[in-house]
Design an enzyme around this catalytic site. Structure first.
Site, mmCIF file in Angstrom:
data_model
loop_
_atom_site.group_PDB
_atom_site.id
_atom_site.type_symbol
_atom_site.label_atom_id
_atom_site.label_comp_id
_atom_site.label_asym_id
_atom_site.label_seq_id
_atom_site.Cartn_x
_atom_site.Cartn_y
_atom_site.Cartn_z
ATOM 1 N N LYS A 112 12.637 7.319 0.943
ATOM 2 C CA LYS A 112 12.869 6.053 1.642
ATOM 3 C C LYS A 112 13.847 6.231 2.792
ATOM 4 O O LYS A 112 13.695 5.627 3.861
ATOM 5 C CB LYS A 112 13.397 4.996 0.669
ATOM 6 C CG LYS A 112 12.421 4.576 -0.420
ATOM 7 C CD LYS A 112 11.248 3.809 0.126
ATOM 8 C CE LYS A 112 10.362 3.309 -0.985
ATOM 9 N NZ LYS A 112 9.119 2.667 -0.484
ATOM 10 N N LYS A 195 -0.326 9.443 -1.881
ATOM 11 C CA LYS A 195 -0.859 8.385 -2.731
ATOM 12 C C LYS A 195 -1.203 7.118 -1.954
ATOM 13 O O LYS A 195 -0.692 6.861 -0.879
ATOM 14 C CB LYS A 195 0.134 8.058 -3.851
ATOM 15 C CG LYS A 195 1.385 7.330 -3.403
ATOM 16 C CD LYS A 195 2.160 6.810 -4.595
ATOM 17 C CE LYS A 195 3.313 5.929 -4.134
ATOM 18 N NZ LYS A 195 3.936 5.185 -5.232
ATOM 19 N N LYS A 198 0.863 0.272 -0.443
ATOM 20 C CA LYS A 198 0.877 -0.862 0.490
ATOM 21 C C LYS A 198 1.716 -0.553 1.728
ATOM 22 O O LYS A 198 1.401 -0.994 2.828
ATOM 23 C CB LYS A 198 1.438 -2.099 -0.202
ATOM 24 C CG LYS A 198 0.752 -2.457 -1.513
ATOM 25 C CD LYS A 198 1.442 -3.645 -2.175
ATOM 26 C CE LYS A 198 0.875 -3.905 -3.561
ATOM 27 N NZ LYS A 198 1.760 -3.456 -4.630
#
Length: 332
Positions: A112, A195, A198
């Protein structure tokens, strides 16, 4: 006594094939055999600062799609994370014994930081602690998680065991990853890099509510290459991802047919993608129809959420009473 299962999905939008095959399909199978708590992780979603309208709409999407996927609110406890304030209280207690170094080493936190350096908030750093609170609040022993969440689950065991040692108790049991399949499922996305998710954009994910034409367009635009240049050559990541997707939604015979074509340098990606798209459409058809029906019934959705919150809070309040006593909080 049935073993307790806990898992949840962040309310950051509609559910996609990765959510379904990586988690929700397992939920449906488990609910008759275990004491199941399945929640909508709206507190976790605050790390990305959704607007109030988006937050509420996304919670509704997940609730509708949980129900459309076959989760039965009579057999399972379906609840919204923020409806159970005891989770936030346990999160606070566990944070007191979670250390900066171990949180900064979390793979997901480092990812992140790299992908969004302007939004490195404390919620992202302590995300594994909140996940631990979600699990430990119901003293769960089984957690159906995807491959990418295994490290977070290991941290949940660490925090529970640390609490036990600190207060000289065997209060929290150790939670472990659980799947009805032989190995944890990781569903790749359409962008050729890892993967399905969203946060990678609409084109990367096939949603349970996508109509057939949308699915066809997304799959036909999926990243591929010029094709194999020699027989039996290893597949590059984008191509392997597409084959992994086919293994999830298609029959074994269909998957093997295209494997053979690839090995013989006879594959045509256009035909391959058309087949993959049609198999995705067939796989999602029953859920797509139920999603449309359930989404119209607001009174039913309110009833499910209220019923789930009552059941979840009964368990959570018992845990918090006992945890407060173990820590030493006593009334005068």
């Amino acid at each position: 006594m049935k073993e307790t299962v806990v898992s949840g999905i962040r309310s950051t939008g509609k559910l996609h094939l990765g959510n379904y095959y990586g988690a929700v399909k397992n939920f449906v199978q488990m609910q008759n055999d275990y004491n199941c708590y399945f929640f909508i992780a709206d507190l976790h979603s605050l790390t990305t600062h959704p607007t109030p309208a988006d937050l509420h709409g996304n919670i509704k999407h997940v609730l509708v799609e949980y129900l459309a996927s076959g989760i039965d609110p009579e057999n399972s406890t379906i609840y919204i994370q923020s409806d159970v304030p005891e989770i936030a209280e346990l999160y606070l207690y566990l944070n007191m014994n979670a250390y900066m170094g171990e949180l900064e080493r979390s793979t997901s936190f480092k990812d992140k930081v790299r992908s969004n350096p302007d939004n490195v908030n404390a919620g992202l750093l302590t995300y594994p602690v909140l996940m631990a609170a979600d699990i430990l609040i119901h003293k769960a022993t089984k957690v159906p998680v995807g491959k990418d969440q295994e490290q977070h689950l290991e941290m949940a065991r660490t925090f529970g065991n640390r609490f036990n040692r600190l207060y000289n108790t065997e209060y929290f049991p150790e939670p472990y990853a659980f799947s009805y399949s032989e190995k944890l499922v990781k569903v790749p996305g359409l962008d050729g890099k890892g993967k399905m998710g969203k946060s990678e954009g609409e084109a990367n994910a096939v949603y349970l509510s996508d109509d057939p034409e949308t699915i066809r367009k997304k799959v036909m635009k999926a990243v591929s290459d010029g094709g194999p240049t020699e027989e039996n050559q290893p597949k590059p990541e984008p191509i392997q991802n597409l084959f992994d997707l086919m293994k999830v939604v298609s029959s074994a015979d269909t998957h093997q047919h295209f494997e053979d074509l690839y090995s013989k340098m006879q594959i045509r990606y256009g035909d391959f993608k058309k087949q993959l798209a049609e198999d995705m459409i067939i796989a999602t058809a029953p859920m797509r129809e139920r999603i449309q029906d359930i989404a119209k019934d607001d009174s039913y959705l309110r009833q499910v959420a209220k019923h789930g919150a009552l059941k979840a809070r009964e368990s959570a309040q018992k845990t918090i009473r006992e945890v407060r006593s173990l820590i030493g909080f006593k009334s005068f």
